[in-house]
Design a protein around this motif. Sequence first.
Motif, mmCIF file in Angstrom:
data_model
loop_
_atom_site.group_PDB
_atom_site.id
_atom_site.type_symbol
_atom_site.label_atom_id
_atom_site.label_comp_id
_atom_site.label_asym_id
_atom_site.label_seq_id
_atom_site.Cartn_x
_atom_site.Cartn_y
_atom_site.Cartn_z
ATOM 1 N N ASP A 27 36.305 46.617 32.496
ATOM 2 C CA ASP A 27 35.722 45.542 33.280
ATOM 3 C C ASP A 27 36.647 45.189 34.444
ATOM 4 N N GLU B 173 37.793 41.456 34.559
ATOM 5 C CA GLU B 173 38.796 41.174 33.525
ATOM 6 C C GLU B 173 40.153 41.776 33.898
ATOM 7 N N ALA C 214 41.594 39.395 36.323
ATOM 8 C CA ALA C 214 41.970 38.162 35.628
ATOM 9 C C ALA C 214 43.270 38.324 34.846
ATOM 10 N N ALA C 215 43.491 39.496 34.289
ATOM 11 C CA ALA C 215 44.724 39.737 33.526
ATOM 12 C C ALA C 215 45.952 39.621 34.430
#
Length: 275
Positions: free
Chosen positions: A254, A257, A260-261
């Motif tokens: 993704d 994601e 975001a990490a």
Amino acid sequence: MVFKNSKAIVYNPACANPAPPKFMAVSAHHDDIEIMAADGIGKGYDNPEASFYAVVTTDGGGSARSGPYADYTDEQMKAVRIKEQQQAAEIGRYHRLVLLNYTSADVKNKADTDITDDYVQILKEVRPEIVYTHNICDKHPTHVGVVLKMIEACRRLPAELRPAKLYGCEVWRDLDWLDDGDKVLFDLSGQVELTDKLLTVFDSQVAGGKRYDLATAGRRRANATYAQSHAVDTVTAMGYAMDLTPLIKDPDADIAEFAAAHIDKFKADVMKNLK
């Protein structure tokens, strides 16, 4: 190659490095290549074993303009920007330059597959080992549109045809906030003269009110100095990139994601220092 957009231009520089194209950059706009892919330009400049291949996706419409270009129409600006990019390809000894000439609206349209199809075709023919493009945390929507379509194009290829590395580089948002362990570092110290010369080619931007030449040189100098707080400078110019290779190795990963990490790591580092 026959592209989905009939307005696409393939330019073969007279000064081209004839070596196989190992390095490739795929950008949204004219001069993005020279801002974000100096590492590849330098490594392919006078290399008898590997050259640099450039792909610009949009047509230059809607560019900021003032000064001598203030009264230029969109069509006039498009023609100027094409000429400037071709001149940069000559100075940088690019193996080839492809100008796909799509609109920014095309790039930002999630339903548009023509651009992705063209990227796939180029990747299959060129088979670069290293690709430089925009980073997924860039604040320019057209840049983000390009990198999303580029990731999709790489994912469409059989695993053995995908680039060994896909780097998301700095343009409209720098990457000094990335965790040091996640930064891809490009030592550009030996390329300052070449990269400065390349950026001044884009007179429609520089004289037209956007000093990308000064801003880019300043960012690279700042990256070099601020890279380490407890060590003296060992390089004079540095570029940063985000390694996007995991996103093409795993087609199910993704993208949001993944971004975001990285952001979570930045947040955790700030919170740790505050506490």
